[in-house]
Design a protein around this motif. Structure first.
Motif, short mmCIF file in Angstrom:
data_model
loop_
_atom_site.label_atom_id
_atom_site.label_comp_id
_atom_site.label_asym_id
_atom_site.label_seq_id
_atom_site.Cartn_x
_atom_site.Cartn_y
_atom_site.Cartn_z
N GLU A 29 -27.59 -48.07 25.36
CA GLU A 29 -26.30 -47.58 25.83
C GLU A 29 -25.20 -48.64 25.64
O GLU A 29 -24.12 -48.34 25.13
CB GLU A 29 -26.40 -47.17 27.30
N LEU A 30 -25.47 -49.89 26.03
CA LEU A 30 -24.46 -50.93 25.84
C LEU A 30 -24.25 -51.20 24.35
O LEU A 30 -23.11 -51.38 23.91
CB LEU A 30 -24.83 -52.23 26.56
N ALA A 31 -25.31 -51.21 23.58
CA ALA A 31 -25.18 -51.44 22.13
C ALA A 31 -24.25 -50.39 21.52
O ALA A 31 -23.37 -50.72 20.71
CB ALA A 31 -26.55 -51.42 21.47
N GLY A 32 -24.42 -49.14 21.90
CA GLY A 32 -23.56 -48.07 21.39
C GLY A 32 -22.11 -48.27 21.79
O GLY A 32 -21.20 -48.10 20.98
N ALA A 34 -20.64 -51.07 22.46
CA ALA A 34 -20.11 -52.28 21.81
C ALA A 34 -20.19 -52.20 20.29
O ALA A 34 -19.84 -53.16 19.60
CB ALA A 34 -20.87 -53.51 22.31
N LYS A 35 -20.67 -51.07 19.79
CA LYS A 35 -20.81 -50.87 18.34
C LYS A 35 -21.69 -51.93 17.70
O LYS A 35 -21.38 -52.50 16.65
CB LYS A 35 -19.44 -50.81 17.67
N LEU A 36 -22.83 -52.20 18.36
CA LEU A 36 -23.85 -53.12 17.85
C LEU A 36 -25.16 -52.36 17.75
O LEU A 36 -25.33 -51.34 18.41
CB LEU A 36 -24.06 -54.30 18.82
N SER A 37 -26.09 -52.88 16.99
CA SER A 37 -27.41 -52.26 16.99
C SER A 37 -28.15 -52.72 18.26
O SER A 37 -27.86 -53.78 18.82
CB SER A 37 -28.21 -52.67 15.75
N GLN A 38 -29.09 -51.91 18.69
CA GLN A 38 -29.87 -52.25 19.88
C GLN A 38 -30.65 -53.54 19.67
O GLN A 38 -30.74 -54.38 20.56
CB GLN A 38 -30.82 -51.10 20.21
N SER A 39 -31.19 -53.74 18.48
CA SER A 39 -31.95 -54.96 18.21
C SER A 39 -31.05 -56.19 18.23
O SER A 39 -31.44 -57.26 18.71
CB SER A 39 -32.72 -54.87 16.89
N ALA A 62 -16.65 -53.57 26.14
CA ALA A 62 -17.60 -52.53 26.54
C ALA A 62 -18.05 -52.69 28.00
O ALA A 62 -18.33 -51.71 28.68
CB ALA A 62 -18.82 -52.55 25.62
N LEU A 63 -18.10 -53.94 28.47
CA LEU A 63 -18.53 -54.22 29.85
C LEU A 63 -17.37 -54.20 30.84
O LEU A 63 -17.53 -54.55 32.00
CB LEU A 63 -19.25 -55.57 29.90
N ASP A 64 -16.17 -53.81 30.36
CA ASP A 64 -14.98 -53.71 31.20
C ASP A 64 -14.62 -55.04 31.85
O ASP A 64 -14.37 -55.12 33.05
CB ASP A 64 -15.16 -52.62 32.27
#
Length: 192
Positions: A29-32, A34-39, A62-64
């Motif tokens: 969810e955070l990766a999405g 922040a537009k990063l991959s989960q890995s 993303a973390l406000d």
């Protein structure tokens, strides 16, 4: 307290993980957000990938929170002893309060968590005044005893938790607007 590069790196990684967990978000969810991959996010949190400024900016957004809060290193002494106002027969705690604070009286009975993944981080500042008993404030790797009539002030971007030592303790928790959101406190439910 000076923070070295390795310590700052670990502090930032811990904040990212603690902020994610405080929101109840999975890595995916955070990766999405922040537009990063989960890995990639997993490797950032575990220290297997170098921290890159552009990724930190995306993660902060993303973390406000802000990039400044995410990498803040100023960690002052947190325990404040009361000042005696003899003329009025009062104890005073010199805290830097600001508009929009919420005050909550709490009874804490559980000891502080032993596992780092139980620590929370979020934007804001908190203060606490121990009315009775002894509280243990965990700030990252530090465990700080706060005795009756002592107060503590700390930035909540430090992964933190609170517990009781040797029996229940009563305290006043004081939260600025950001910290109140981090704990999901409704000011209408508590006396000021």
């Amino acid at each position: 307290m000076a923070v070295g590069d390795g310590e700052l790196d670990g502090l930032v990684r811990g904040r990212i993980r603690a902020l994610r967990l405080a929101q109840g978000w999975s890595l995916a969810e955070l990766a999405g957000r922040a537009k990063l991959s989960q890995s990639t996010l997993s490797r950032i949190e575990t220290g297997q990938r170098r921290l890159a400024l552009d990724q930190l900016v995306d993660l902060a957004r993303a973390l406000d929170t802000s990039l400044d809060q995410l990498v803040e290193t100023a960690v002052e002494d947190v325990v404040v002893s009361p000042m005696v106002d003899s003329a009025h027969g009062r104890l005073r705690w010199p805290i830097r309060a600001e508009p929009g604070i919420t005050v909550v009286r709490q009874r804490v009975t559980a000891p502080p968590p032993k596992r780092r993944d139980r620590l929370r981080a979020h934007p804001g500042r908190e203060w606490l005044v121990v009315l009775s008993g002894t509280a243990v404030l965990v700030l990252g790797e530090r465990r700080i005893r706060v005795e009756t009539n002592q107060a503590a002030e700390f930035p909540t971007m430090l992964p933190h938790a609170l517990g009781a030592d040797g029996g229940p303790c009563e305290l006043l928790g004081i939260f600025d607007r950001d910290a109140r959101r981090g704990h999901r406190i409704d000011p209408a439910d508590h006396r000021r």
